[in-house]
Enzyme design. Structure first.
Site, short mmCIF file in Angstrom:
data_model
loop_
_atom_site.label_atom_id
_atom_site.label_comp_id
_atom_site.label_asym_id
_atom_site.label_seq_id
_atom_site.Cartn_x
_atom_site.Cartn_y
_atom_site.Cartn_z
N SER A 69 0.83 -1.20 0.00
CA SER A 69 0.00 0.00 0.00
C SER A 69 0.86 1.25 0.00
O SER A 69 0.36 2.33 -0.23
CB SER A 69 -0.93 0.01 1.21
OG SER A 69 -0.19 -0.11 2.39
N HIS A 108 -2.69 -3.11 -6.22
CA HIS A 108 -3.11 -2.86 -4.84
C HIS A 108 -4.59 -3.12 -4.69
O HIS A 108 -5.42 -2.40 -5.26
CB HIS A 108 -2.74 -1.41 -4.46
CG HIS A 108 -3.04 -1.07 -3.04
ND1 HIS A 108 -3.41 0.19 -2.64
CD2 HIS A 108 -3.04 -1.82 -1.92
CE1 HIS A 108 -3.62 0.20 -1.34
NE2 HIS A 108 -3.40 -1.01 -0.88
N GLU A 112 -5.74 -0.65 -7.61
CA GLU A 112 -4.86 0.39 -8.12
C GLU A 112 -3.70 -0.31 -8.84
O GLU A 112 -3.02 -1.15 -8.24
CB GLU A 112 -4.30 1.25 -6.98
CG GLU A 112 -5.32 2.16 -6.34
CD GLU A 112 -4.76 2.92 -5.13
OE1 GLU A 112 -5.11 4.10 -4.97
OE2 GLU A 112 -3.98 2.34 -4.35
N ASN A 145 -4.89 5.69 -0.42
CA ASN A 145 -4.33 5.94 0.91
C ASN A 145 -3.87 7.38 1.08
O ASN A 145 -3.89 7.91 2.19
CB ASN A 145 -3.19 4.97 1.21
CG ASN A 145 -3.72 3.61 1.62
OD1 ASN A 145 -4.89 3.47 1.96
ND2 ASN A 145 -2.88 2.60 1.57
N1 3HC Z 1 -14.70 -11.84 2.45
C1 3HC Z 1 -15.71 -12.14 1.58
N2 3HC Z 1 -16.92 -11.56 1.62
C2 3HC Z 1 -17.13 -10.64 2.59
C3 3HC Z 1 -16.14 -10.27 3.52
C4 3HC Z 1 -14.89 -10.92 3.40
N3 3HC Z 1 -13.88 -10.63 4.26
N4 3HC Z 1 -16.64 -9.32 4.34
C5 3HC Z 1 -17.91 -9.12 3.93
N5 3HC Z 1 -18.19 -9.90 2.88
C6 3HC Z 1 -19.44 -9.96 2.14
C7 3HC Z 1 -20.53 -10.49 3.02
O1 3HC Z 1 -20.59 -11.91 2.96
C8 3HC Z 1 -21.77 -9.86 2.39
O2 3HC Z 1 -22.18 -10.58 1.25
P1 3HC Z 1 -23.75 -10.68 0.88
O3 3HC Z 1 -24.24 -9.27 0.75
O4 3HC Z 1 -23.75 -11.41 -0.41
O5 3HC Z 1 -24.39 -11.43 1.99
C9 3HC Z 1 -21.26 -8.49 1.90
O6 3HC Z 1 -19.83 -8.62 1.81
C10 3HC Z 1 -21.58 -7.41 2.87
O7 3HC Z 1 -21.09 -7.77 4.15
P2 3HC Z 1 -21.88 -7.61 5.50
O8 3HC Z 1 -23.35 -7.67 5.26
O9 3HC Z 1 -21.30 -8.55 6.50
O10 3HC Z 1 -21.47 -6.19 6.06
P3 3HC Z 1 -21.49 -4.79 5.36
O11 3HC Z 1 -22.65 -4.60 4.47
O12 3HC Z 1 -21.23 -3.84 6.48
O13 3HC Z 1 -20.18 -4.79 4.42
C11 3HC Z 1 -17.94 -4.28 4.15
C12 3HC Z 1 -18.92 -5.10 4.93
C13 3HC Z 1 -17.93 -4.71 2.69
C14 3HC Z 1 -16.56 -4.55 4.77
C15 3HC Z 1 -18.33 -2.75 4.26
O14 3HC Z 1 -18.50 -2.41 5.60
C16 3HC Z 1 -17.32 -1.82 3.64
O15 3HC Z 1 -17.29 -1.62 2.45
N6 3HC Z 1 -16.47 -1.21 4.50
C17 3HC Z 1 -15.41 -0.30 4.04
C18 3HC Z 1 -14.22 -1.12 3.63
C19 3HC Z 1 -13.12 -0.25 3.08
O16 3HC Z 1 -13.16 0.96 3.02
N7 3HC Z 1 -12.05 -0.94 2.65
C20 3HC Z 1 -10.88 -0.28 2.12
C21 3HC Z 1 -9.92 -0.07 3.22
S1 3HC Z 1 -8.45 0.72 2.69
C22 3HC Z 1 -7.48 -0.53 2.16
O17 3HC Z 1 -7.81 -1.69 2.19
C23 3HC Z 1 -6.17 -0.12 1.63
C24 3HC Z 1 -5.04 -0.55 2.53
O18 3HC Z 1 -3.84 -0.34 1.83
C25 3HC Z 1 -4.99 0.22 3.85
#
Ligand code: 3HC
Length: 283
Positions: free
Chosen positions: A119, A140, A152, A190
């Site tokens: 990242s 990424h 990315e 990021n």
């Molecule tokens: N693996 C596979 N599927 C997953 C999962 C995982 N780890 N986590 C959630 N899911 C699936 C669930 O099974 C669900 O599927 P469905 O709708 O078919 O039943 C769907 O995703 C939605 O999950 P939930 O209902 O449990 O929960 P949410 O609706 O709250 O979604 C989330 C969870 C997708 C994590 C959502 O909260 C989200 O988008 N959060 C923000 C995440 C984000 O910003 N990520 C980027 C971070 S920055 C980064 O990664 C960069 C690094 O370099 C720092």
């Protein structure tokens, strides 16, 4: 170039998520890590995700069997000779990444692409230790990799146009939308996300509002799926701190200076969801 076989190095949260995506989308996918227990844990996470998808009726049992047949957990790096693309997704440690890139550069066929999910570490510096800098780039993914739609493509100084074109097609084959960024600390997401997370921590330290209220405000006030404290815990406070430090070193803007509270929490082992405790406590 025709891509059929992928190798993932690092079976943690990101590596196993990326391996899951590759196997689901038709690629024979090797998965390895430094110890058998990490490989086993990563593979178990993927199999568990497929079982959950089947139980929700999103995929059939035949799909699960097909995906499983494509996943190749291994402790033998020699298996990676067969790979067209290798994606490194280990911890954010430049010395460790350099070691892996050197070993893979010696092992892989000359035309294979060598990618990193880093990242924030400079791809140009990693590419420089190989003899294939034109075929080294960043790819990424975002956490959770099976769900988040973005990748990315990070273009290092020597990355060729042909490599970028191949990666655009590869990202599309994984069902992801690709954006292209230059090799600058933080890339696109990021660079914008980290100062937001750090500002939330400062706001809490200043006593403006509680963590819960800041999270609620950003969720309901802007439609973000998670508030900043939930997201920082989810990404990992060590990862958040490391990204902030790397971007700050490259770009000494106080918005990227890690707040003392974040540093102390990481020092205390409160790394977020993965360690059971960060800003919040997890079961
Ligand atoms: N693996 C596979 N599927 C997953 C999962 C995982 N780890 N986590 C959630 N899911 C699936 C669930 O099974 C669900 O599927 P469905 O709708 O078919 O039943 C769907 O995703 C939605 O999950 P939930 O209902 O449990 O929960 P949410 O609706 O709250 O979604 C989330 C969870 C997708 C994590 C959502 O909260 C989200 O988008 N959060 C923000 C995440 C984000 O910003 N990520 C980027 C971070 S920055 C980064 O990664 C960069 C690094 O370099 C720092």
């Amino acid at each position: 170039m025709s891509i059929q076989t992928i190798g993932i190095i690092g079976a943690g949260q990101m590596g196993s998520g990326i391996a899951q995506v590759c196997a689901q989308n038709g690629y024979t996918t090797f998965l390895t890590d430094a110890a058998q227990e990490f490989v086993d844990r990563g593979a178990a996470r993927i199999l568990g995700a497929w079982d959950t998808m089947e139980s929700k009726g999103k995929i059939s049992h035949d799909d699960v069997l097909l995906y499983r047949s494509r996943l190749r957990p291994t402790m033998n790096l020699q298996d990676y000779v067969a790979c067209d693309v290798v994606i490194e997704a280990i911890i954010e440690n430049k010395a460790e990444k350099v070691k892996i890139f050197r070993a893979l550069d010696d092992l892989l066929r000359p035309e294979a692409l060598l990618l990193s999910n880093t990242s924030s570490i400079s791809l140009t510096e990693i590419a420089a230790v190989t003899k294939r800098a034109d075929r080294v780039a960043g790819l990424h993914f975002f956490n959770p990799a099976p769900v988040m739609k973005l990748v990315e493509i990070v273009r290092a100084l020597e990355t060729s146009d042909a490599t970028v074109e191949t990666l655009k097609e590869f990202a599309a084959s994984l069902g992801k939308t690709a954006v292209i960024a230059k090799d600058t600390a933080g890339f696109i997401v990021n660079f914008l996300l980290i100062p937001y997370l750090l500002a939330a921590i400062r706001m809490y330290e200043n006593g403006t509002a509680s963590m819960e209220d800041i999270d609620t405000a950003m969720k309901l006030g802007t439609g973000y799926p998670m508030g900043p404290f939930t997201l920082a815990d989810y990404v990992g406070l060590d990862t958040t701190l490391f990204a902030a430090e790397v971007i700050y070193a490259d770009n000494p803007d106080p918005a990227y200076a890690p707040p003392p509270l974040l540093k102390r929490m990481v020092a205390a082992g409160r790394l977020g969801k993965k360690s059971g405790r960060g800003f919040y406590t997890y079961e």
